[in-house]
Scaffold this motif. Structure first.
Motif, PDB file in Angstrom:
ATOM      1  N   HIS A 184       5.221 228.959   9.954  1.00  0.00           N
ATOM      2  CA  HIS A 184       5.878 230.016   9.172  1.00  0.00           C
ATOM      3  C   HIS A 184       4.997 231.263   9.102  1.00  0.00           C
ATOM      4  N   HIS A 185       3.728 231.047   8.780  1.00  0.00           N
ATOM      5  CA  HIS A 185       2.831 232.168   8.542  1.00  0.00           C
ATOM      6  C   HIS A 185       2.326 232.777   9.846  1.00  0.00           C
ATOM      7  N   LEU A 186       2.203 231.960  10.880  1.00  0.00           N
ATOM      8  CA  LEU A 186       1.823 232.504  12.182  1.00  0.00           C
ATOM      9  C   LEU A 186       2.934 233.396  12.734  1.00  0.00           C
ATOM     10  N   ASP A 187       4.180 233.020  12.482  1.00  0.00           N
ATOM     11  CA  ASP A 187       5.294 233.883  12.879  1.00  0.00           C
ATOM     12  C   ASP A 187       5.186 235.236  12.184  1.00  0.00           C
ATOM     13  N   LEU A 188       4.885 235.222  10.890  1.00  0.00           N
ATOM     14  CA  LEU A 188       4.745 236.475  10.153  1.00  0.00           C
ATOM     15  C   LEU A 188       3.541 237.277  10.648  1.00  0.00           C
ATOM     16  N   LEU A 189       2.444 236.581  10.933  1.00  0.00           N
ATOM     17  CA  LEU A 189       1.256 237.263  11.443  1.00  0.00           C
ATOM     18  C   LEU A 189       1.567 237.995  12.744  1.00  0.00           C
ATOM     19  N   LEU A 190       2.255 237.333  13.658  1.00  0.00           N
ATOM     20  CA  LEU A 190       2.591 237.960  14.934  1.00  0.00           C
ATOM     21  C   LEU A 190       3.558 239.118  14.738  1.00  0.00           C
ATOM     22  N   TRP A 191       4.467 238.979  13.795  1.00  0.00           N
ATOM     23  CA  TRP A 191       5.450 240.037  13.520  1.00  0.00           C
ATOM     24  C   TRP A 191       4.768 241.287  12.975  1.00  0.00           C
TER      25      TRP A 191
END
Length: 367
Positions: A184-191
């Protein structure tokens, strides 16, 4: 009217059904797929559905009445199920993680292109106003160049969590807290921050003897612009506090929302910059609130893409693959003890699931 099939009837399926129920004037559930049928019957009754229950998803492949498939099965099954439906020309929304390997992600992307169908990967946290406010500030450059990012994906799970047959193994879950919680948080980091160029990582299993996979991971990411990020993924943290904090040259912003701006004072020591904080707060508040949030927000995005024919969604298959690529870089660094450079090549030991299963550390024997 868009016709939906739900594949898999575990706990996340009810979340999808609750979200789809928000759009009864735009879509309807036509099919539930459940190997045993028991869970599907309960869901059908609970949500008052007029639908057919199937025991095998392949029975749904040829149904012309189905337009969109929502895949809520364990990660190890995602690639096969999604690829079959995409090749059949059905649009697909697949739960996170997209798949347990990059080779499977690539197979799904190829199937979407061949079947000319939409593929979206669940990343429901992008559909919340606080994170969109952070993105607005970063994209506008108001915080300055981001020099440090802190990602804390803190969760807590007891040993019985791994009593579910597919959890806690590389073969079926594809990894531990990095793959199935920090995703979840890695997706946000990349975004918000983009893909790093190098990864250093260590993983461990500190507390779960009935699991083969990690329950704690610490990774340091290097960015091409010189910035650093540290990512802690865990299912051993009490309190389950989760946050992302971006330290810019001018200010920090974070999710959940936080804001602090400093400027240089006498002797190089910091003094607070209230004027910049007001400017940043004002920009953040300009973000128009979403009508639908979480899973409902993403389903609204998918339905709109189908209805308009644009097939442009916020989180497509390529975005989902990028998250898996970063996860695999973390695992490869932890397994080899070396710094891993991105992007990962197809000869990476963490490109295919067969290679991953052979090289990934197994911390304990499955009970």
């Amino acid at each position: 009217m868009i016709n939906i099939a739900i594949i898999g009837t575990g706990s996340i399926a009810s979340t999808h059904l609750e979200a789809f129920a928000r759009f009864r004037d735009r879509c309807r559930i036509m099919a539930l797929v459940d190997r045993s049928g028991g869970k599907a019957s309960k869901l059908k009754e609970r949500f008052g559905l007029d639908c057919t229950i199937y025991s095998d998803y392949k029975e749904v492949l040829s149904l012309e009445s189905v337009d969109l498939v929502s895949i809520c099965t364990p990660p190890s099954t995602h690639a096969d199920i999604a690829s079959d439906f995409l090749l059949a020309g059905k649009h697909v929304l697949v739960e996170k993680p997209m798949a347990p390997s990059l080779s499977e992600c690539d197979r799904m992307l190829e199937a979407a292109a061949q079947g000319q169908a939409l593929l979206s990967v669940v990343g429901q946290n992008r559909f919340y106003d606080p994170i969109r406010r952070v993105k607005r500030v970063i994209d506008a450059g108001l915080a300055g160049r981001i020099v440090h990012t802190e990602v804390n994906s803190y969760w807590w799970r007891g040993s019985s969590y791994y009593d579910v047959e597919w959890r806690g193994t590389w073969e079926n879950e594809g990894g531990g807290c990095v793959m199935n919680h920090a995703v979840h948080h890695l997706d946000l980091l990349l975004w918000l921050r983009g893909m790093p160029s190098r990864v250093h990582a260590v993983t461990a299993n500190t507390s779960h003897g009935n699991s083969q996979v990690e329950d704690l991971s610490i990774a340091v990411l290097e960015y091409p612009d010189g910035g650093l990020a540290q990512v802690t993924s865990s299912v051993v943290h009490h309190g389950e506090e989760q946050r992302l904090v971006f330290q810019g040259e001018r200010a920090k912003v974070g999710f959940p929302w936080q804001l602090y701006a400093s400027e240089e004072g006498e002797g190089g020591f910091p003094k607070r910059n209230p004027d910049l904080e007001v400017e940043i707060q004002r920009a953040a508040e300009e973000v128009v609130p979403l009508q639908y949030t979480g899973h409902a927000g993403q389903i609204d995005d998918v339905l709109t893409a189908i209805e308009t024919g644009s097939r442009q969604v916020l989180i497509d298959g390529n975005e989902g693959r990028s998250t898996i690529e970063l996860i695999m870089a973390i695992y490869e660094s932890a397994a080899t003890g070396k710094v891993v450079t991105l992007p990962l090549a197809k000869d990476s030991i963490f490109y295919s699931r067969e290679s991953i299963i052979g090289r990934a550390p197994r911390f304990h024997k499955q009970a």
